[in-house]
Write a protein that holds these residues in place. Structure first.
Motif, PDB file in Angstrom:
ATOM      1  N   THR A 246       0.868  -1.246   0.151  1.00  0.00           N
ATOM      2  CA  THR A 246       0.115   0.134  -0.074  1.00  0.00           C
ATOM      3  C   THR A 246       0.857   1.232   0.052  1.00  0.00           C
ATOM      4  O   THR A 246       1.592   1.575   1.020  1.00  0.00           O
ATOM      5  CB  THR A 246      -0.880   0.021   1.292  1.00  0.00           C
ATOM      6  N   PRO A 247       0.959   1.754  -1.052  1.00  0.00           N
ATOM      7  CA  PRO A 247       1.865   3.224  -1.207  1.00  0.00           C
ATOM      8  C   PRO A 247       1.394   4.233  -0.349  1.00  0.00           C
ATOM      9  O   PRO A 247       0.210   4.318  -0.426  1.00  0.00           O
ATOM     10  CB  PRO A 247       1.993   3.509  -2.697  1.00  0.00           C
ATOM     11  N   PHE A 248       2.119   4.845   0.184  1.00  0.00           N
ATOM     12  CA  PHE A 248       1.792   6.240   1.010  1.00  0.00           C
ATOM     13  C   PHE A 248       2.573   7.435   0.263  1.00  0.00           C
ATOM     14  O   PHE A 248       3.321   7.385  -0.155  1.00  0.00           O
ATOM     15  CB  PHE A 248       1.888   6.246   2.455  1.00  0.00           C
ATOM     16  N   GLY A 249       1.567   8.528   0.024  1.00  0.00           N
ATOM     17  CA  GLY A 249       1.965   9.777  -0.386  1.00  0.00           C
ATOM     18  C   GLY A 249       2.796  10.685   0.660  1.00  0.00           C
ATOM     19  O   GLY A 249       3.031  10.181   1.728  1.00  0.00           O
ATOM     20  N   PRO A 250       3.290  11.664   0.064  1.00  0.00           N
ATOM     21  CA  PRO A 250       3.901  12.657   1.311  1.00  0.00           C
ATOM     22  C   PRO A 250       3.296  12.848   2.387  1.00  0.00           C
ATOM     23  O   PRO A 250       3.696  13.498   3.332  1.00  0.00           O
ATOM     24  CB  PRO A 250       4.501  13.872   0.226  1.00  0.00           C
ATOM     25  N   ASP A 251       1.759  12.930   2.244  1.00  0.00           N
ATOM     26  CA  ASP A 251       0.748  13.394   3.195  1.00  0.00           C
ATOM     27  C   ASP A 251       0.580  12.277   4.060  1.00  0.00           C
ATOM     28  O   ASP A 251      -0.171  12.216   5.135  1.00  0.00           O
ATOM     29  CB  ASP A 251      -0.411  13.971   2.699  1.00  0.00           C
ATOM     30  N   ARG A 252       1.052  10.989   4.005  1.00  0.00           N
ATOM     31  CA  ARG A 252       1.107   9.795   4.494  1.00  0.00           C
ATOM     32  C   ARG A 252      -0.518   8.931   4.163  1.00  0.00           C
ATOM     33  O   ARG A 252      -0.688   8.130   5.044  1.00  0.00           O
ATOM     34  CB  ARG A 252       1.190   9.878   6.014  1.00  0.00           C
ATOM     35  N   GLU A 253      -1.245   9.803   3.303  1.00  0.00           N
ATOM     36  CA  GLU A 253      -2.170   9.086   2.904  1.00  0.00           C
ATOM     37  C   GLU A 253      -2.100   8.075   1.745  1.00  0.00           C
ATOM     38  O   GLU A 253      -0.942   7.890   1.081  1.00  0.00           O
ATOM     39  CB  GLU A 253      -3.160  10.233   2.351  1.00  0.00           C
ATOM     40  N   VAL A 254      -2.981   7.200   1.750  1.00  0.00           N
ATOM     41  CA  VAL A 254      -3.014   6.156   0.684  1.00  0.00           C
ATOM     42  C   VAL A 254      -2.954   6.848  -0.645  1.00  0.00           C
ATOM     43  O   VAL A 254      -3.843   7.474  -1.216  1.00  0.00           O
ATOM     44  CB  VAL A 254      -4.229   4.984   0.671  1.00  0.00           C
ATOM     45  N   ASP A 255      -1.884   6.078  -1.460  1.00  0.00           N
ATOM     46  CA  ASP A 255      -1.770   6.717  -2.688  1.00  0.00           C
ATOM     47  C   ASP A 255      -2.509   5.902  -3.896  1.00  0.00           C
ATOM     48  O   ASP A 255      -1.615   4.882  -4.163  1.00  0.00           O
ATOM     49  CB  ASP A 255      -0.352   7.129  -3.235  1.00  0.00           C
ATOM     50  N   LEU A 256      -3.562   6.005  -4.230  1.00  0.00           N
ATOM     51  CA  LEU A 256      -4.454   4.867  -4.839  1.00  0.00           C
ATOM     52  C   LEU A 256      -3.780   5.212  -6.305  1.00  0.00           C
ATOM     53  O   LEU A 256      -3.882   3.920  -6.920  1.00  0.00           O
ATOM     54  CB  LEU A 256      -5.836   5.287  -4.803  1.00  0.00           C
TER      55      LEU A 256
END
Length: 283
Positions: A12-22
């Motif tokens: 599950t990749p996370f973006g710079p904001d630590r949200e899931v990067d769908l």
């Protein structure tokens, strides 16, 4: 229904904001299928499902299901109650009950009760669950209607003959996938196949086709690579390498995991780079 080849349990990749990067998740799913993966796994251990909210889990499954539908690829999902409404889901990945160690009879009864509308792939990983299973117990599980396979991750290589037709044995210990395939496993669910996906797919094909020389050529380097990728808790090194290679935006993980050390990522990256150069692959 039999499952063959290498399935990739998606991070599950996370973006710079630590949200899931769908968007990155969707791209990664397409990439591994482009490179020869037979199918996808969503919300396996590699996907850090325990650190995702219910809404995040639902979004991850939605992305994986869309890719599976578009690519006509099998999809296995960490067991969830609402999978029956998703026609793209081939099976639910269901862990042998952990911690309580119910005994073999209890494990069999558990899966007899659990089998229902969605086919099951049982995840047998005794060094995490604390529950060993004999070959006889595995054969009993394989005979349950609705159980179509097992992710077999015991840390050893065992011969499991006389399994019923329609039941697929999938290796789950990345460093020993080559000997598992050699003794008849149908394929594997391998986090390491996020990278060098083509080589892992070729390894499975080589053993299936009886090309022993090709399989042996691939098996040793891929075992070394897998050990490097699992030098720290999964999927921390894999995420570090994918980030270093520009395939995901961050190497972030969520607690209780911590990011892999620079040294582990560098060593795995070195092995990957060498292997990809030798094999002429891009990723």
């Amino acid at each position: 229904m039999e499952l063959h080849g290498i399935f990739v349990p998606l991070i599950t990749p996370f973006g710079p904001d630590r949200e899931v990067d769908l968007a990155t998740l969707e791209r990664l799913a397409h990439e591994v299928l482009d490179d020869g993966a037979a199918g996808l796994v969503a919300l396996g251990t590699t996907g850090e499902p325990g650190s995702l909210t219910a809404d995040e889990q639902e979004a991850v499954v939605e992305v994986a299901a869309r890719v599976a539908r578009e690519r006509d690829a099998p999809l296995i999902v960490g067991a969830r109650a609402d999978l029956a409404r998703r026609p793209e889901v081939t099976a639910a990945l269901s862990l042998v009950p952990p911690f309580v160690r119910p005994g073999e009879a209890g494990v069999v009864a558990h899966f007899e009760a659990l089998a229902g509308e969605v086919p099951l792939v049982i995840y047998h990983v005794p060094y995490r669950t604390g529950q060993e299973l004999s070959v006889a117990a595995i054969r009993r599980l394989a005979a349950i209607p609705g159980v179509i396979g097992m992710k077999y991750a015991t840390g050893t290589v065992d011969v499991l003959g006389d399994l019923p037709a329609g039941f697929s044995l999938l290796g789950g210990d990345d460093p020993v996938i080559s000997p598992m395939l050699a003794i008849g496993a149908h394929g594997g669910i391998l986090a390491s196949a996020h990278v060098a996906t083509r080589s892992f797919a070729d390894l499975a094909a080589a053993w299936r086709d009886g090309d022993v020389a090709r399989a042996r050529t691939l098996g040793g380097p891929l075992a070394d690579l897998s050990r490097a990728l699992f030098a720290e808790p999964n999927p921390t090194v894999i995420k570090g390498v994918l980030h270093a290679r520009g395939r995901i935006p961050t190497a972030a993980v969520r607690l209780p995991l911590l990011p892999a050390t620079r040294e582990s990522v560098a060593e795995a990256g070195r092995l990957i780079g060498h292997h990809l150069q030798e094999s002429g692959q891009r990723r």
